[in-house]
Design an enzyme around this catalytic site. Structure first.
Site, PDB file in Angstrom:
ATOM      1  N   CYS A  99      -4.812   2.388  -3.660  1.00  0.00           N
ATOM      2  CA  CYS A  99      -3.565   2.924  -3.105  1.00  0.00           C
ATOM      3  C   CYS A  99      -2.415   1.936  -3.236  1.00  0.00           C
ATOM      4  CB  CYS A  99      -3.740   3.325  -1.640  1.00  0.00           C
ATOM      5  SG  CYS A  99      -4.946   4.619  -1.392  1.00  0.00           S
ATOM      6  N   GLN A 144      -4.561  -5.007   6.891  1.00  0.00           N
ATOM      7  CA  GLN A 144      -5.554  -5.956   6.378  1.00  0.00           C
ATOM      8  C   GLN A 144      -5.635  -7.218   7.218  1.00  0.00           C
ATOM      9  OE1 GLN A 144      -7.857  -5.607   4.027  1.00  0.00           O
ATOM     10  NE2 GLN A 144      -7.170  -3.520   3.675  1.00  0.00           N
ATOM     11  N   LYS A 166     -10.283  -0.632  10.480  1.00  0.00           N
ATOM     12  CA  LYS A 166     -10.379  -1.846   9.668  1.00  0.00           C
ATOM     13  C   LYS A 166     -10.624  -3.085  10.530  1.00  0.00           C
ATOM     14  CE  LYS A 166      -7.278  -0.098   6.094  1.00  0.00           C
ATOM     15  NZ  LYS A 166      -8.046   0.203   4.888  1.00  0.00           N
ATOM     16  N   HIS A 176       0.867  -1.182   0.000  1.00  0.00           N
ATOM     17  CA  HIS A 176       0.000   0.000   0.000  1.00  0.00           C
ATOM     18  C   HIS A 176       0.902   1.230   0.000  1.00  0.00           C
ATOM     19  CE1 HIS A 176      -2.809   2.967   1.748  1.00  0.00           C
ATOM     20  NE2 HIS A 176      -3.795   2.154   1.426  1.00  0.00           N
ATOM     21  N   ASP A 195       3.007  -4.511   7.881  1.00  0.00           N
ATOM     22  CA  ASP A 195       1.761  -3.769   7.723  1.00  0.00           C
ATOM     23  C   ASP A 195       0.608  -4.723   8.027  1.00  0.00           C
ATOM     24  OD1 ASP A 195      -0.539  -2.516   6.864  1.00  0.00           O
ATOM     25  OD2 ASP A 195       0.329  -1.775   4.985  1.00  0.00           O
TER      26      ASP A 195
HETATM   27  C1  PLP Z   1      -2.457  -2.910   3.500  1.00  0.00           C
HETATM   28  C2  PLP Z   1      -2.834  -1.529   3.922  1.00  0.00           C
HETATM   29  N1  PLP Z   1      -1.899  -0.726   4.441  1.00  0.00           N
HETATM   30  C3  PLP Z   1      -2.185   0.512   4.849  1.00  0.00           C
HETATM   31  C4  PLP Z   1      -3.445   1.038   4.733  1.00  0.00           C
HETATM   32  C5  PLP Z   1      -3.691   2.440   5.175  1.00  0.00           C
HETATM   33  O1  PLP Z   1      -4.560   2.482   6.243  1.00  0.00           O
HETATM   34  P1  PLP Z   1      -5.043   3.885   6.782  1.00  0.00           P
HETATM   35  O2  PLP Z   1      -5.684   4.575   5.629  1.00  0.00           O
HETATM   36  O3  PLP Z   1      -6.015   3.548   7.860  1.00  0.00           O
HETATM   37  O4  PLP Z   1      -3.856   4.617   7.262  1.00  0.00           O
HETATM   38  C6  PLP Z   1      -4.454   0.244   4.187  1.00  0.00           C
HETATM   39  C7  PLP Z   1      -5.834   0.740   4.044  1.00  0.00           C
HETATM   40  O5  PLP Z   1      -6.271   1.238   3.054  1.00  0.00           O
HETATM   41  C8  PLP Z   1      -4.137  -1.058   3.774  1.00  0.00           C
HETATM   42  O6  PLP Z   1      -5.065  -1.853   3.236  1.00  0.00           O
END
Ligand code: PLP
Lengths: 155, 411
Positions: B369, B204, B227, B125, B201
């Site tokens: 993203c 998910q 999430k 991401h 990370d």
């Molecule tokens: C794998 C992953 N990393 C990071 C994020 C970023 O999360 P947040 O927007 O809550 O900072 C997301 C969510 O979109 C994600 O799916």
């Protein structure tokens, strides 16, 4: 599904399946302008051939959703062969069509009515305003065209 | 063996009672954000209604209750991810994105310099890419990527070469586009064998399976409350106490200091050093409740439930649409979570999502993203359906019906 049929009119689907004025023009002399919609990844390139104040030819390439693709195809048909002044008028009208909710309220409170009969096939896109997130899809080609004309003006 | 019942979770979730376009909502966007149960909403309301006060400041009754709620959430989170050093290792941030910025800015700037390598993967991401590019601009580090194979897995065939000069491996536990679950424990062993640390990370993975940072033997872990059935506005950064204690502060201000004089300041110890200003107190209350709710469900049960849903969906999508709908992700549920990205032949993801909306189906069109990953597979966008503990086979039924309609419409 009434809503959906309002958005995806047959004319829109037709322009999506068989887009008009697809292709490129040698640049220069044509003006080449790129437009992006970073949110959905839609891309468009507009080529303009202007001769003696008339938009003699317009070609488009790019990819995107049915609304952005149909809008660009409908746009190309609507502006090709028109004088630059007329093209700017069509752009203004189309922008009005896409912003009925906010900016067409005059100080008197009377909304400006876009005469749908006067804009031909473009009227098919009128349903887009009911789907606010899709307005930027419909506007992409038009904003890119505007930008191209501005470049022409400053050239 | 378990008392897990997705219908009960559904009944606990007020947002699932919404009617959209005349139909009951079919929520398939838990990968973007999940729907909180009443317990979470009530925990936040209780804070606002009964004990709204700032934390770590005052001596009055409600203020100490607020502090207890806030610090209690830290305890709950530490337990939930099995942090070996307990609550003192849990830093509250705004979200996963801020957690990665904290990692890159604080730990990264202090520990990395020109020539050092941070190894990411092509399926990250943007939250786990852009902070490293920003650090590269400041320090001259190299950012390297583990490639992704044609069958949507990390290509670890030349990992030993990739590990050269690597000081930090930073990868996602589960792809938010492909659904791929990565071999984090193996990667941790590889990283450590090469003298590197590993950040994971968990955005998910955390709501969909058991997380045990001690067993995984990782060094940093980041995730977002929203999430995992919690509220927006709060996330978690976890690292081992000895690493945390050596990290310089991130944002400066109140709450993170031990002392401020006219000629300087000194920092507080522990997680509060990274929590400048009034923190998200109500959100911490919500996160604490979300964690307790998930623990009540049992994360292994949640994982099993979502695996069954995903397996069923993959099979039926294949039978129903054959090649017209391509799944951009592993074809079966081996090391795979409940995130299903689709490429519908001849229909743009935006249009698919628009048609699905008419069926009350919430899915996400776009690049999610993860633009490097989309480029890897030459796709401008996909439509993504993602499951949560409240999802039912019925949701897949409506998804398939909507897809059928979209295909007919644009054929
Ligand atoms: C794998 C992953 N990393 C990071 C994020 C970023 O999360 P947040 O927007 O809550 O900072 C997301 C969510 O979109 C994600 O799916």
């Amino acid at each position: 599904m009434e809503n959906l049929d309002n958005l995806y009119r047959e004319i829109i689907l037709d322009h999506y399946r068989s887009p008009r004025n697809r292709g490129e023009l040698p640049s220069p002399p044509a003006i080449r302008t790129e437009g992006f919609n970073p949110l959905c990844g839609d891309e468009i390139v507009v080529y303009l051939d202007v001769e003696e104040g008339v938009l003699a030819n317009i070609k488009l390439t790019g990819h995107g959703c049915s609304i952005s693709q149909a809008s660009s195809s409908l746009m190309s048909s609507a502006v090709k062969g028109k004088t630059i002044e007329q093209v700017r008028d069509v752009i203004t009208t189309f922008k009005q069509l896409m912003t009925v909710h906010e900016s067409t309220l005059q100080p008197s409170g009377e909304p400006v009515k876009v005469d749908l009969r006067a804009i031909g096939e473009l009227a098919a896109l009128a349903g887009v305003v009911k789907f606010p997130v899709r307005i930027k899809c419909a506007m992409l080609a038009w904003n890119t065209l505007s930008q191209g004309l501005d470049e022409l003006g400053s050239a | 063996m378990s008392s897990f019942d997705a219908r009960r979770v559904r009944a606990d979730t007020p947002a699932l009672a919404r009617i959209i376009n005349g139909q009951r909502i079919t929520y398939l966007d838990s990968g973007a954000t999940s729907l909180p149960p009443r317990a979470v909403i009530e925990a936040m309301s209780r804070y606002y209604e009964l004990r709204h006060a700032n934390v770590h400041r005052s001596v009055f009754q409600t203020a100490s209750e607020a502090t207890a709620t806030y610090e209690g959430a830290r305890e709950s989170v530490a337990h939930f991810i099995n942090a070996p050093g307990g609550a003192g290792e849990v830093v509250f941030t705004k979200n996963t994105t801020e957690s990665f910025n904290l990692l890159a800015k604080s730990w990264g700037e202090a520990n990395l310099s020109e020539g050092d390598v941070v190894l990411l993967s092509e399926m990250e991401h943007h939250a786990n890419i852009v902070p490293w590019f920003m650090l590269r601009e400041r320090t001259g580090i190299e950012v390297r990527f583990i490639p992704v194979t044609d069958d949507f897995r990390l290509d670890l065939s030349s990992v030993d070469e990739l590990m050269e000069d690597v000081k930090l491996v930073s990868v996602t536990a589960m792809s938010n586009v492909l659904g791929t679950i990565n071999p984090v424990k193996e990667l941790a062993a590889t990283a450590h064998a090469h003298g590197a640390l590993i950040a994971v990370d968990g955005a998910q993975s955390v709501a969909h399976d058991v997380t045990d940072v001690a067993d995984l033997d990782i060094d940093f872990f980041a995730f977002s409350a929203h999430k995992m059935l919690g509220p927006t506005g709060i996330g978690v950064f976890w690292t081992r106490a000895e690493i945390l204690d050596a990290m310089p502060p991130f944002l400066g201000g109140g709450g993170m200091i031990a002392d401020v004089r006219l000629d300087g300041y000194s920092c507080a110890g522990g997680p509060t050093r990274f929590e400048a200003g009034t923190p998200p107190i109500a959100e911490a209350a919500g996160l604490g409740a979300a964690v307790r709710y998930l623990e009540g469900l049992g994360m292994a049960n949640v994982a099993e439930h979502e695996r069954a849903l995903t397996g069923d969906a993959l099979t039926r999508l294949g039978l129903e649409f054959e090649d017209r709908v391509r799944v951009i992700g592993p074809a079966d549920t081996t090391h795979r979570g409940g995130v299903i990205s689709l490429d519908v032949e001849g229909v743009h993801p935006h249009d698919v999502a628009q048609v699905l909306d008419q069926f009350g189906v919430c899915v996400r069109p776009g690049h999610h993203c993860a633009k490097p990953l989309m480029r890897r597979f030459s796709l401008p966008a996909t439509v993504r359906a993602s499951y949560g503990p409240y999802s039912l086979v019925r949701d897949t039924d409506v998804l398939i019906e909507g897809l059928r309609h979209a295909i007919e419409m644009f054929a």
